[in-house]
Design an enzyme around this catalytic site. Structure first.
Site, PDB file in Angstrom:
ATOM      1  N   GLN A 105       0.857  -1.181   0.000  1.00 42.84           N
ATOM      2  CA  GLN A 105       0.000   0.000   0.000  1.00 42.84           C
ATOM      3  C   GLN A 105       0.891   1.228   0.000  1.00 42.84           C
ATOM      4  OE1 GLN A 105      -1.940  -1.288   3.646  1.00 42.84           O
ATOM      5  NE2 GLN A 105      -1.212   0.555   4.720  1.00 42.84           N
ATOM      6  N   ASP A 129       3.924  -5.136 -16.031  1.00 36.74           N
ATOM      7  CA  ASP A 129       2.640  -5.031 -15.334  1.00 36.74           C
ATOM      8  C   ASP A 129       2.022  -3.637 -15.520  1.00 36.74           C
ATOM      9  OD1 ASP A 129       0.528  -5.963 -13.833  1.00 36.74           O
ATOM     10  OD2 ASP A 129       1.459  -5.526 -11.903  1.00 36.74           O
TER      11      ASP A 129
END
Length: 528
Positions: free
Chosen positions: A152, A303
């Site tokens: 995060q 990605d």
């Protein structure tokens, strides 16, 4: 009473002994994963054993089964978190294989994950950095600005310099359960393979085993970030690209501190409209940046989903190529392309863009090791073979073509699985990357009425041609240095030079004309 006493004792042991708690929790996670697999297997066993009045009834039942099973798996993955979320993200990207009921259901995992609690974040800084958060930052926003499967991100301000930074924190639980979860997933895949021998997706676990340790090492991510910034440094300096990479401040294995970038996801067309940013230009710049990565640098961000690419108004408009910057973040998953694969891949895409069947056949074998070149071409481009062979890749995919592709994916599932199982690992990641790039390109193109449908493949074609020319030139120059001057070799070199530069000039002219026209274009209005 003895049973109750034993249960209470076991529970007490679990919460007072770290090793016992670890084993107990690991067994719980294994049991949850196994139960999910059993429920999904039962769903499909019921589907296949039932009788249906006709094919339409079967297809309806199958879609319902796909959706029901995908939702069971989604809830399970969300409850387990960690690498299970990562597995679901892989599934959501497999639109070239799996039905939309699966990929669309799993798509929510790209952005929505549960954050790590504050007390665990504080402990992470003590463990990994050696100091409490208050010693490092003047300000630290406890509401994360983004939560993903592995980490995060928080906004903060450094105490020493006053610089505003983004702080990426790995979920601490990953250290405890990553290995157990990986083994559990492996066992589940092995069981499926034994029950269904035609199941050919064991490579998915192999790929995660290779990629995950790198993604969990933020020092490695910082190195990737610096290397890609170096690769584009000259282009950034001379305003040849809108791409930018956040500067790294410092890195630890599970904590990464970097320059804070404010903006929005690259697929947020409403944000672009508000800031007078043209999606057509963004699409073209994004295509150009990744074409350079793949075909020129051979060092590829694998990605690039929309959550990993930020669009913002240009930080320095007077010295920027356009009025926007494309910010590439999350540099955990990169691959170096072997030189021969990079060149063969450029040849393959050149053939795909031209609809050159013989070239597709030749380079599908060299890149993918497969003779089923038509199916491989469709997997790579996300288009029907009829579209590829007629050199119509630049056209927008119709609903009919999408339905045809989805039906074909299930019909040729075993063949597709066989192709994917044989592919070099780096080519598998290139497939995923191409699919994510195509998704972003389609979103941006569909939002801009004046966008030239051919521009994406013009850009890609230009860099493919350059990669092929540079390789051919080096090969012929080496030959001349070995054997001395030879008219035939010199003639081949001159001819190759002419073919490349004449093509490059025409493509550059086409692209330049499109760019001159694009400032007049505005994004389509977005209906709320």
């Amino acid at each position: 009473m003895a049973t109750i006493g034993t249960g209470v004792g076991a529970t007490g042991l679990c919460y007072t002994n770290d090793d016992a708690r670890h084993v107990f929790t690991a067994l719980q996670r294994c049991g949850t994963a196994g139960m999910i697999g059993a429920r999904v297997a039962w769903n499909y066993k019921t589907l296949l054993s039932a009788n249906y009045a006709n094919d339409e009834a079967y297809q309806t039942a199958k879609r319902e089964c796909d959706k029901r099973s995908a939702e069971i798996v989604l809830r399970g993955l969300q409850s387990l978190g960690g690498i299970y979320i990562k597995l679901g993200q892989h599934v959501s990207a497999m639109v070239y294989i799996l039905p939309p009921e699966w990929t669309e259901t799993m798509a929510v995992l790209q952005d929505r994950c549960d954050p790590t609690p504050e007390e665990e974040v504080r402990q992470l800084f003590i463990t990994d950095y050696g100091h409490p958060i208050e010693d490092i930052f003047d300000e630290f926003d406890w509401n994360p600005i983004g939560v993903a499967s592995l980490a995060q991100v928080h906004k903060a301000r450094l105490k020493e310099s006053g610089q505003q930074v983004a702080v990426k924190l790995q979920h601490p639980a990953l250290d405890e359960f990553c290995r157990v979860d990986m083994e559990t997933v492996t066992v589940i895949i092995d069981v499926i393979k034994k029950a269904f021998p035609e199941f050919g997706f064991g490579w998915l676990v192999d790929e995660m085993r290779e990629s995950l340790p790198r993604e969990l090492d933020f020092v490695h991510e910082a190195m990737n970030s610096k290397l890609v910034a170096q690769n584009f440094a000259d282009d950034i300096k001379h305003r040849r690209t809108a791409l930018t990479v956040p500067q790294i401040v410092w890195a630890r294995r599970r904590i990464l501190c970097m320059e804070f970038i404010e903006g929005s996801r690259i697929d947020d067309v409403e944000y672009m409209k508000q800031h007078n940013i043209n999606p057509a230009q963004v699409s073209a710049e994004f295509s150009e940046a990744f074409s350079k990565m793949i075909f020129m640098h051979g060092f590829v961000h694998c990605d690039p989903h929309p959550g990993n690419v930020i669009i913002r108004p240009a930080k320095d408009p007077k010295h920027s190529k356009y009025n926007f910057d494309i910010v590439l973040i999350d540099h955990g998953l990169y691959r170096h392309l072997p030189e021969q694969i990079r060149i063969d891949y450029a040849h393959l895409w050149t053939s795909l863009i031209r609809g050159d069947v013989e070239g597709i056949k030749k380079y599908s074998k060299r890149v993918g090791g497969t003779d089923t070149y038509q199916l491989f071409a469709s997997i790579l481009t996300g288009r029907a073979w009829e579209t590829v062979s007629s050199a119509n890749l630049s056209t927008v995919r119709s609903s009919t073509e999408l339905q045809h592709m989805s039906a074909g994916a299930m019909e040729f599932l075993v063949d597709i699985a066989d192709i994917l199982a044989r592919l070099p690992r780096v080519v598998l990641l290139l497939l995923k990357t191409s699919d994510l790039l195509r998704h972003i390109d389609e979103v941006l193109r569909s939002s801009s009425s004046g966008q030239d449908d051919h521009l994406t493949y013009v850009i890609m074609g230009r860099y493919c041609a350059k990669a092929v020319w540079l390789d051919t030139k080096q090969h012929l120059l080496n030959k001349l240095s070995e054997i001395g001057f030879n008219w035939q070799v010199f003639k081949a070199l001159a001819l190759s030079w002419w073919h490349y530069h004449s093509l490059a000039f025409m493509l550059w002219l086409y692209q330049r004309a499109a760019r001159l026209a694009s400032p007049k274009q505005q994004p389509k209005s977005i209906e709320q």
